[in-house]
Design an enzyme around this catalytic site. Structure first.
Site, mmCIF file in Angstrom:
data_model
loop_
_atom_site.group_PDB
_atom_site.id
_atom_site.type_symbol
_atom_site.label_atom_id
_atom_site.label_comp_id
_atom_site.label_asym_id
_atom_site.label_seq_id
_atom_site.Cartn_x
_atom_site.Cartn_y
_atom_site.Cartn_z
ATOM 1 N N PRO A 15 -11.113 1.876 -1.084
ATOM 2 C CG PRO A 15 -10.205 0.736 -2.907
ATOM 3 C CD PRO A 15 -10.435 2.123 -2.370
ATOM 4 C CG LEU A 19 1.123 -2.726 -1.891
ATOM 5 C CD1 LEU A 19 1.105 -4.122 -1.233
ATOM 6 C CD2 LEU A 19 1.729 -2.833 -3.300
ATOM 7 C CB THR A 21 4.661 1.716 -1.722
ATOM 8 O OG1 THR A 21 4.420 3.124 -1.600
ATOM 9 C CG2 THR A 21 3.492 1.039 -2.406
ATOM 10 C CG ASP A 47 -0.206 5.144 1.542
ATOM 11 O OD1 ASP A 47 -1.076 6.017 1.713
ATOM 12 O OD2 ASP A 47 0.924 5.200 2.070
ATOM 13 C CE LYS A 80 0.925 8.763 3.096
ATOM 14 N NZ LYS A 80 1.719 7.742 2.399
ATOM 15 C CG HIS A 113 4.140 12.393 4.782
ATOM 16 N ND1 HIS A 113 4.777 11.851 3.693
ATOM 17 C CD2 HIS A 113 4.090 11.400 5.695
ATOM 18 C CE1 HIS A 113 5.092 10.586 3.950
ATOM 19 N NE2 HIS A 113 4.686 10.299 5.164
ATOM 20 C CB SER A 162 -0.619 11.818 7.233
ATOM 21 O OG SER A 162 0.056 10.688 7.724
ATOM 22 C CE LYS A 264 7.902 -3.097 2.115
ATOM 23 N NZ LYS A 264 8.970 -3.935 2.714
ATOM 24 C CB THR A 267 6.961 -11.245 0.381
ATOM 25 O OG1 THR A 267 7.997 -10.507 1.006
ATOM 26 C CG2 THR A 267 7.315 -12.701 0.287
ATOM 27 N NE ARG A 270 6.200 -11.979 5.069
ATOM 28 C CZ ARG A 270 7.355 -11.545 5.537
ATOM 29 N NH1 ARG A 270 7.897 -10.434 5.048
ATOM 30 N NH2 ARG A 270 7.966 -12.208 6.498
HETATM 31 N N1 LIG Z 1 1.807 8.612 6.795
HETATM 32 C C1 LIG Z 1 2.922 8.228 7.360
HETATM 33 O O1 LIG Z 1 3.601 9.002 8.068
HETATM 34 C C2 LIG Z 1 3.382 6.811 7.175
HETATM 35 C C3 LIG Z 1 4.428 6.305 7.972
HETATM 36 C C4 LIG Z 1 4.804 4.969 7.795
HETATM 37 C C5 LIG Z 1 4.159 4.181 6.854
HETATM 38 N N2 LIG Z 1 3.160 4.701 6.059
HETATM 39 C C6 LIG Z 1 2.470 3.878 5.029
HETATM 40 O O2 LIG Z 1 1.961 2.698 5.647
HETATM 41 C C7 LIG Z 1 2.482 1.540 5.002
HETATM 42 C C8 LIG Z 1 2.590 0.378 5.970
HETATM 43 O O3 LIG Z 1 3.422 0.678 7.073
HETATM 44 P P1 LIG Z 1 4.868 0.018 7.278
HETATM 45 O O4 LIG Z 1 5.409 -0.393 5.958
HETATM 46 O O5 LIG Z 1 5.663 0.968 8.067
HETATM 47 O O6 LIG Z 1 4.572 -1.235 8.238
HETATM 48 P P2 LIG Z 1 3.779 -2.610 8.092
HETATM 49 O O7 LIG Z 1 2.952 -2.622 6.865
HETATM 50 O O8 LIG Z 1 3.113 -2.848 9.410
HETATM 51 O O9 LIG Z 1 4.969 -3.669 7.985
HETATM 52 C C9 LIG Z 1 5.710 -3.866 6.817
HETATM 53 C C10 LIG Z 1 6.679 -5.031 7.065
HETATM 54 O O10 LIG Z 1 5.948 -6.218 7.349
HETATM 55 C C11 LIG Z 1 6.378 -7.290 6.523
HETATM 56 N N3 LIG Z 1 5.160 -8.075 6.233
HETATM 57 C C12 LIG Z 1 4.221 -7.794 5.289
HETATM 58 N N4 LIG Z 1 3.217 -8.684 5.354
HETATM 59 C C13 LIG Z 1 3.530 -9.553 6.348
HETATM 60 C C14 LIG Z 1 2.878 -10.695 6.872
HETATM 61 N N5 LIG Z 1 1.709 -11.095 6.389
HETATM 62 N N6 LIG Z 1 3.478 -11.365 7.895
HETATM 63 C C15 LIG Z 1 4.656 -10.937 8.387
HETATM 64 N N7 LIG Z 1 5.334 -9.865 7.933
HETATM 65 C C16 LIG Z 1 4.762 -9.173 6.918
HETATM 66 C C17 LIG Z 1 6.971 -6.631 5.300
HETATM 67 O O11 LIG Z 1 7.977 -7.430 4.743
HETATM 68 P P3 LIG Z 1 8.158 -7.722 3.164
HETATM 69 O O12 LIG Z 1 7.894 -6.429 2.427
HETATM 70 O O13 LIG Z 1 9.584 -8.137 3.075
HETATM 71 O O14 LIG Z 1 7.191 -8.804 2.815
HETATM 72 C C18 LIG Z 1 7.556 -5.348 5.879
HETATM 73 O O15 LIG Z 1 8.852 -5.584 6.369
HETATM 74 C C19 LIG Z 1 3.814 2.044 4.441
HETATM 75 O O16 LIG Z 1 4.361 1.192 3.488
HETATM 76 C C20 LIG Z 1 3.401 3.407 3.915
HETATM 77 O O17 LIG Z 1 2.713 3.275 2.678
HETATM 78 C C21 LIG Z 1 2.760 6.003 6.236
#
Ligand SMILES: NC(=O)c1ccc[n+]([C@@H]2O[C@H](COP(=O)([O-])OP(=O)(O)OC[C@H]3O[C@@H](n4cnc5c(N)ncnc54)[C@H](OP(=O)(O)O)[C@@H]3O)[C@@H](O)[C@H]2O)c1
Length: 318
Positions: A15, A19, A21, A47, A80, A113, A162, A264, A267, A270
């Site tokens: 997909p 989501l 996490t 994820d 990962k 990772h 990654s 991620k 809420t 969101r």
């Molecule tokens: N492979 C890697 O090395 C790696 C590294 C980093 C992340 N990741 C993965 O990628 C995912 C996403 O990245 P991320 O969590 O770093 O950043 P992101 O998804 O860009 O941002 C998450 C933040 O945005 C807020 N948010 C969510 N929807 C929103 C909206 N519609 N409007 C405004 N704010 C919003 C969330 O708050 P609330 O939760 O409070 O709503 C949270 O604080 C991670 O959760 C993880 O699964 C992978």
């Protein structure tokens, strides 16, 4: 209705929206509740990673939905292999632990990772007394070969990487027996990764964008010049034109480039907002205006003290 998907080189479909996490565990069952909410809203892709310490919560939410009639085949789960598990002897046990915690027989996708190996063990960020991460001299191809065996054993349907740059991907594609299905990297309008996407597309590797909204509100986003992404005048103007939010525009721009996004949120409003991406189209002008916002601004990985390691990926452009 099923959300749109991309086809992996294995033939499986993934997909385009999942989501994210990370940083969600232990606080009043936040992750459990986010996954349950997302499942209700139609998300079928999750994820996670050992590093996020939330696989048990995700597993519990999934199990309850399986009991209520959801089929395992309808859900796409990515986990990962963490940097402290790169030794070939550690790969199968790490994967098995993730499977046990998630309560699954197989993962749809298992990613390495990060290309750099850290000291073995359960301390996931092993710093020395000088504040440097203790790294190990294990090349990622040794780890990749152990990950290939997970596919042979049926523990995972696909493997990928990654945070790998183009030359690191080239090494895996040249020397591996099994092709990486995915490279999951940081990408948002301020970090377009246009060259990497071109490379992935040419090689049949799907790109997944993490931090697709630039991790709004976080200290590190501010520190590395991404903090104002959702207030960028170009993003605001396009979002007003389409009656969508800035976050939805950032996500849609990726989806329209055939890049998988894993926003991620814990809420409910969101979680819902972030999946309402498939009832509008960005024009070519919108797409190119967003492409022009690229300023190579990266949030993740830059505060890890192992930048001088020869396999550190971010010394090259993506
Ligand atoms: N492979 C890697 O090395 C790696 C590294 C980093 C992340 N990741 C993965 O990628 C995912 C996403 O990245 P991320 O969590 O770093 O950043 P992101 O998804 O860009 O941002 C998450 C933040 O945005 C807020 N948010 C969510 N929807 C929103 C909206 N519609 N409007 C405004 N704010 C919003 C969330 O708050 P609330 O939760 O409070 O709503 C949270 O604080 C991670 O959760 C993880 O699964 C992978």
């Amino acid at each position: 209705m099923a959300l749109p998907a991309v086809r992996l080189c294995t033939g499986a479909s993934m997909p385009l929206l999942g989501l994210g996490t990370s940083s969600v565990y232990g606080r009043q069952n936040d992750c459990y509740r986010a996954v349950k909410t997302a499942l209700q809203m139609g998300y079928r892709h999750f994820d996670t990673a050992e590093y996020y310490k939330n696989e048990k919560e995700i597993g519990q939410a999934l199990q309850e939905n399986f009991t209520a009639g959801l089929n395992r085949e309808e859900v796409f789960v990515t986990s990962k292999l963490w940097n402290t598990r790169h030794h070939p002897d550690d790969v199968l046990p790490a994967c098995q632990r993730s499977l046990t915690d998630l309560g699954l027989d197989y993962l749809d996708l298992y990613l390495m990772h990060f290309p750099v190996a850290f000291a073995r063990g359960d301390n996931l960020l092993p710093y020395d007394d000088k504040g440097q991460i203790i790294t190990l001299d294990i090349h990622f191809m040794e780890t990749w070969k152990a990950m290939e065996k997970l596919v042979d054993k049926g523990r995972v349907k696909a493997i990928g990487v990654s945070n790998f740059n183009i030359s690191q991907m080239e090494e895996v594609l040249t020397n591996g027996r099994i092709r990486p299905a995915v490279n999951q990297i940081e990408s948002h309008p301020y970090l377009g990764c246009h060259r990497l996407l071109e490379y992935c597309t040419a090689k049949g590797v799907v790109m997944t964008a993490y931090c697709p909204m630039g991790r709004p509100g976080s200290q590190e986003a501010k520190e590395y010049g991404v903090g104002s992404l959702l207030e960028d005048p170009v993003i605001i103007e396009i979002s007003k034109k389409h009656g969508k939010t800035p976050a939805q525009v950032c996500l849609k721009w990726q989806v329209q480039r055939n890049v998988v996004v894993i926003p991620k949120s814990v809420t409910p409003a969101r979680i819902q907002e972030n999946c309402q991406l498939f009832d509008f189209e960005l024009s070519e002008d919108d797409m190119s205006a967003i492409n022009k916002l690229d300023k190579n601004a990266r949030i993740v990985g830059l505060n890890w003290e192992c930048k001088t390691h020869p396999l550190w990926p971010f010394n090259e452009d993506f």
